[in-house]
Write a protein that holds these residues in place. Structure first.
Motif, short mmCIF file in Angstrom:
data_model
loop_
_atom_site.label_atom_id
_atom_site.label_comp_id
_atom_site.label_asym_id
_atom_site.label_seq_id
_atom_site.Cartn_x
_atom_site.Cartn_y
_atom_site.Cartn_z
N CYS A 62 0.86 -1.18 0.00
CA CYS A 62 0.00 0.00 0.00
C CYS A 62 0.90 1.24 0.00
N ALA A 63 0.53 2.21 -0.82
CA ALA A 63 1.31 3.45 -0.90
C ALA A 63 0.91 4.45 0.17
N GLY A 64 -0.01 4.07 1.07
CA GLY A 64 -0.44 4.98 2.12
C GLY A 64 -1.65 5.79 1.70
N PHE A 112 2.97 2.01 6.08
CA PHE A 112 4.11 1.58 6.90
C PHE A 112 3.66 1.44 8.35
N GLN A 113 2.92 2.43 8.83
CA GLN A 113 2.44 2.39 10.21
C GLN A 113 1.49 1.21 10.43
N VAL A 114 0.55 1.03 9.51
CA VAL A 114 -0.41 -0.08 9.64
C VAL A 114 0.32 -1.42 9.61
N PRO A 132 7.66 8.78 4.36
CA PRO A 132 8.11 9.88 3.50
C PRO A 132 7.24 11.14 3.55
N GLU A 133 6.38 11.28 4.56
CA GLU A 133 5.43 12.40 4.58
C GLU A 133 6.09 13.76 4.42
N ILE A 134 7.27 13.94 5.00
CA ILE A 134 7.90 15.25 4.95
C ILE A 134 8.12 15.71 3.51
N ASN A 135 8.30 14.76 2.60
CA ASN A 135 8.52 15.10 1.20
C ASN A 135 7.28 15.68 0.54
N ALA A 136 6.10 15.43 1.14
CA ALA A 136 4.86 16.01 0.64
C ALA A 136 4.40 17.18 1.49
N GLY A 137 5.28 17.66 2.37
CA GLY A 137 4.92 18.79 3.22
C GLY A 137 3.97 18.44 4.34
N ILE A 138 3.87 17.16 4.67
CA ILE A 138 2.94 16.71 5.69
C ILE A 138 3.72 16.38 6.96
N ARG A 164 13.31 9.04 4.09
CA ARG A 164 13.83 8.02 3.20
C ARG A 164 13.11 6.70 3.36
N MET A 165 13.13 5.89 2.32
CA MET A 165 12.53 4.57 2.34
C MET A 165 13.63 3.54 2.59
N MET A 166 13.37 2.61 3.48
CA MET A 166 14.32 1.55 3.81
C MET A 166 14.11 0.35 2.89
#
Length: 263
Positions: A62-64, A112-114, A132-138, A164-166
């Motif tokens: 899932c992409a979130g 990721f959280q789920v 990666p929320e910070i990259n979308a300003g969230i 970053r994505m692991m």
């Protein structure tokens, strides 16, 4: 009938498949509502001993959050939106039967959280996980809560601020993925694990999971209250809307460049 998920019974195990592969199984409110109904039903059904969650296709678990849903949020809607996530996470945390995550690709942001709310995670070498929320300003609030519980503060800071994505190997090394198997074996391995857990004494399973939930309950609720406050300020600033619009503009430009003859 469900529109955004698929349900299949495999003996004592219910398999819940996120079914929006055209958008990497990103979820929106209707999809989350179907998931909640399915999880509650599985919890109440004495014939269900465990639940496996996976994603359709081979690109993403899932992409979130579906950004098409979030791009028009204002401060008030963002704040009430957190209440919806509190319900979603609470239902998963209250599921006192085994919950196994069969990770078949990317698990980003809220996905990721789920995935971390599951009891056991099984993936393959192509899995990528992160916040990666910070990259979308969230602003990220519930993500750091669950990462700190599992990884400690230092790595939580690094992952939250970098976005970053692991890769799968790192996730496995730090204990976020419990088993790495070939891609085609992810779901069979998850079913095997779910059947093994479903065969455990059910009262002990329920009590163990209830206690594990109690151990993080206070910090979970605190993170939700903080998320309401922080997301109100974040969306009031307009930064998430600007960043998401830039994302959609860039995506459309990439599509145009890839197909210059399309009308």
């Amino acid at each position: 009938m469900t529109k955004y998920i698929k349900l299949e019974q495999q003996g004592p195990v219910t398999v819940l498949t996120l079914n929006r592969p055209e958008c990497l199984n990103a979820w929106h409110a209707p999809m989350r509502a179907e998931i909640l109904d399915a999880v509650r039903s599985a919890g109440a059904d004495p014939k269900v001993g465990a639940l496996v969650m996976t994603g359709a296709g081979d690109r993403a678990f899932c992409a979130g959050q579906d950004l098409n849903e979030a791009r028009e949020f204002d401060a008030s809607r963002a704040q009430s939106w957190i209440g919806e996530w509190e319900t979603y996470y609470d239902v998963l945390r209250s599921f006192y039967k085994p919950l196994v995550m069969a990770l078949n690709g990317t698990a980003a942001g809220s996905a990721f959280q789920v995935s971390l709310l599951g009891d056991i995670r099984i993936g393959h070498e192509g899995v990528r996980m992160g916040q990666p929320e910070i990259n979308a300003g969230i602003a990220s609030v519930t993500g750091p809560w669950i990462m700190r519980e599992m990884l400690g503060m230092s790595r939580t800071i690094e992952l939250t601020l970098s976005g970053r994505m692991m890769e799968a190997a790192e996730c496995h090394a730090i204990g976020l993925i419990h088993r790495l198997v070939p891609r085609e074996q992810v779901l069979p391995a998850a079913l095997e694990t779910a059947r093994m857990l479903a065969a455990k004494p059910p009262v002990a399973m329920r009590l163990n999971k209830a206690r594990l939930r109690e151990m993080t309950e206070a910090s979970f609720r605190e993170s939700i209250r903080a998320a309401e406050r922080i997301h109100h300020e974040s969306y009031e600033s307009g930064e998430p809307a600007r960043m998401m619009q830039a994302f959609f503009t860039e995506r459309e430009q990439r599509r145009a460049d890839a197909n210059p003859h399309a009308k």
